[in-house]
Each structure stands twice: as structure tokens, then as C-alpha cells.
Design an enzyme around this catalytic site. Structure first.
Site, PDB file in Angstrom:
ATOM      1  N   LYS A 234      -2.247  -1.338  -3.744  1.00 55.96           N
ATOM      2  CA  LYS A 234      -3.086  -0.147  -3.652  1.00 55.96           C
ATOM      3  C   LYS A 234      -2.196   1.089  -3.668  1.00 55.96           C
ATOM      4  O   LYS A 234      -1.248   1.145  -2.892  1.00 55.96           O
ATOM      5  CB  LYS A 234      -3.904  -0.184  -2.348  1.00 55.96           C
ATOM      6  CG  LYS A 234      -4.807   1.027  -2.142  1.00 55.96           C
ATOM      7  CD  LYS A 234      -5.540   0.953  -0.814  1.00 55.96           C
ATOM      8  CE  LYS A 234      -6.421   2.178  -0.619  1.00 55.96           C
ATOM      9  NZ  LYS A 234      -7.134   2.163   0.683  1.00 55.96           N
TER      10      LYS A 234
ATOM     11  N   LYS B 222       0.865  -1.189   0.000  1.00 53.05           N
ATOM     12  CA  LYS B 222       0.000   0.000   0.000  1.00 53.05           C
ATOM     13  C   LYS B 222       0.899   1.235   0.000  1.00 53.05           C
ATOM     14  O   LYS B 222       1.658   1.466   0.946  1.00 53.05           O
ATOM     15  CB  LYS B 222      -0.913  -0.008   1.232  1.00 53.05           C
ATOM     16  CG  LYS B 222      -1.847   1.187   1.324  1.00 53.05           C
ATOM     17  CD  LYS B 222      -2.708   1.074   2.572  1.00 53.05           C
ATOM     18  CE  LYS B 222      -3.648   2.260   2.709  1.00 53.05           C
ATOM     19  NZ  LYS B 222      -4.475   2.153   3.948  1.00 53.05           N
TER      20      LYS B 222
END
Length: 324
Positions: free
Chosen positions: A247, A194
Site C-alpha cells: 500500500k 505500507k
């Protein structure tokens, strides 16, 4: 003699026969933002067609999703009270625990995924307990409350838990906590890579999770680092993650491919709020063939190696797939 690759492009039947990647409604997870109250459907200026929903309206939304063939949702909570340790996330009467019980009762076949983090629940907007000396998140103290949050949500009916805080050791810690409490059957979909990205802005509007100071660069992944990004996901796999995730998605397709080539685990991408908003506002301005660009974007995720796509476009995609 040169190859004539156009031979297999000359009509739609042949093109479909040789198509290498496809998008299915079963690949999609739709995020929902749940808040307290009744009959609440708050609009978000930066995210058209995305709402903060009370549980009664979330139930209606979930019924519509199932009618479109979307059978997986991801829940994010908007608490009534925030404090330094995100107490509502640790309560069996917290908003997401309530939502899980209500949705599971009415729609038992819907897969209920939960985002496991504290940024929405803390008054400082960071993803765990702060270390005042470092002015950053205390990794190991945060693992303790992540375990507590996970157990609250597992007991309330979560089918899949998705820890998003990027704490070191969080997958191993959660796996042990869940297994010891009798929840060894619940999979972990880790936000394993992420990035500390600028694409999250609209999400922070809807989730009300903007940090009150500083940023999240001390625990989220540096966008400039490829090797470290791969290592993050491989470490979570080693700790027992069942599904990996990258992400954001669109600016990091190289990382998706890198991880896909190194792991046999299912791989998800999160098509984040900034990516969503860019397409929606480009559509509003008449700059693009919206539906064509939307589907092209989704197939790029699949081509890079993603199995699962978490996206605010899920309902639109489902309707387009039905039409196709």
C-alpha cells in the site's frame, strides 16, 4: 526469420486464448466507512461516490455489493469520541463491533474484513499510544492495545483482520493473542509494506484521521527504499501473516513484483484514495477514457503479481465485468 508476434493478436478469440492475466470480481474487496447515527450518508468532496455511512445504510450498501458479486468488504470506523488511546476501538460497543454484528446477522455470507489500527480513534491521529519523549508511537505499548482491539473485533464477528499500523512484531503478537483466545481460524492480512505516502490525503478526509502533529514516517515505510520494503513483508510472513499487502499500489508495482517473486503467500494491493481520486477527477475533466484507464490500472496490479485488490472502484469494476 523474425517472429511474427502479431499472429496471436489478430482477433479477439485468439487474444483471449493467450491472455496472461485476468481480473475477476472475486479478486475485489470494497472499503466501507462506518459512523454513528441513523440514515447517515455523508458525502466526501475529495472522494466522489464514497460516503460515511451509518450502519443501516451500510447494510443497504452491502446488499448491493453482494448483488454485484462482491463478497468481501473492509470496514473502517469513525468514532463519536476520540482520545489518546483510541478507547472506542477497545469497546465491544464501538462502531465497528456494532457494524460487524449487524452485517453478520443480515448478510452471513459476506466476508467481513476489518482494518486494525488506531489512527481514526485517537485525538492525535497517530496509529497507537504516543511516547512523549520521542513524539512518536510507542511500539510495544501499541501492540498491547492492538491485541485487545483484535479480540473485540473477532468476538463481534470479523472474518479477517488486517493490521495496518506497521508496528514491529505486530503479526506475531496478534497471532499469539488470537490463537490463545480461540480464534486460530481467523487469518491476518498484514499491511506488510505500507509506505509513508502522499497518496492517502482523501482517505484522511473521509476517515478523519489526519495527524494533529508531525507525520508517520517513523513507523511507515520510506518510499525510497526497495530492499527494506521487501524485508518488511518477508518479516511479516515469518511471523505468521496469512496474506501480505503493498500500500499504495500504483506507484509501487515494482515492490509488488519483488515480493511476489520472493513469497508464495497470497498478495494484496490497496488501490488507495489518492489513486482513486486522480482517476475520478480526470474523468470529470474529460481527460481520459475513464473505463478503459480504470480497467488498465486494475490489470496492471494483477500483472505485477497481486491476487487481491482493495479498491473504491469495486462496484464500477463489477458492473464493467458483467457488461464484458
Amino acid at each position: 526469420m523474425f517472429k511474427r508476434l502479431r499472429r496471436v493478436r489478430l482477433n479477439s478469440v485468439v487474444r483471449n486464448l493467450v491472455e496472461e492475466n485476468s481480473l475477476r470480481v472475486q479478486d475485489l474487496i470494497y472499503p466501507l466507512f462506518i459512523t454513528h447515527g441513523e440514515s447517515v450518508k455523508n458525502t466526501i468532496a475529495s472522494m466522489p461516490d464514497v460516503y460515511q455511512l451509518s450502519i443501516d445504510n451500510a447494510l443497504k450498501e452491502c446488499a448491493e455489493l453482494q448483488s454485484l458479486g462482491i463478497n468481501a468488504i473492509m470496514l473502517f470506523g469513525i468514532p463519536s469520541i476520540k482520545d489518546s488511546i483510541g478507547s472506542e476501538a477497545l469497546s465491544e460497543q464501538g462502531i465497528i463491533a456494532q457494524a460487524l454484528r449487524a452485517i453478520k446477522e443480515k448478510l452471513p455470507n459476506l466476508l467481513l474484513c476489518v482494518d486494525l489500527c488506531f489512527c481514526e480513534y485517537t485525538d492525535h491521529g497517530h496509529c497507537g499510544i504516543l511516547n512523549p519523549k520521542l513524539q512518536s508511537v510507542d511500539n510495544d505499548l501499541t501492540l498491547e492495545i492492538l491485541n485487545k482491539q483484535a479480540l473485540v473485533l473477532a468476538k463481534a464477528g470479523a472474518d479477517l483482520i488486517a493490521p495496518s499500523g506497521m508496528m514491529d512484531g505486530m503479526i506475531l503478537s496478534l497471532r499469539q493473542a488470537l490463537d490463545n483466545a480461540g480464534f486460530s481460524h481467523i487469518p491476518l492480512m498484514s499491511y506488510s509494506t505500507k509506505f509513508a505516502s502522499g497518496y492517502y490525503g482523501p482517505f484522511r478526509d473521509v476517515a478523519q484521521s489526519t495527524p494533529s502533529f508531525g507525520d508517520r514516517k517513523s513507523y511507515q515505510q520510506n518510499p525510497a527504499n526497495r530492499r527494506e520494503a521487501i524485508l518488511e513483508s518477508l518479516e511479516d510472513e515469518a511471523q505468521g501473516a496469512d496474506i501480505l499487502m503493498v500500500k499504495p499500489a500504483l506507484a509501487y508495482l515494482d515492490i509488488v513484483r519483488d515480493i511476489r517473486e520472493r513469497s508464495l503467500l497470497p498478495l494484496a494491493v490497496y488501490n488507495v484514495s489518492g489513486e482513486y481520486a486522480m482517476l475520478k477527477f480526470a474523468q470529470k475533466a474529460g481527460l481520459i477514457d475513464y473505463e478503459r484507464v480504470l480497467m488498465e490500472t486494475m490489470i496492471s496490479f494483477k500483472r505485477a503479481g497481486a491476487d487481491i485488490i482493495i479498491t473504491y472502484h469495486a462496484k464500477e469494476i463489477a458492473k464493467l465485468l458483467i457488461r464484458i
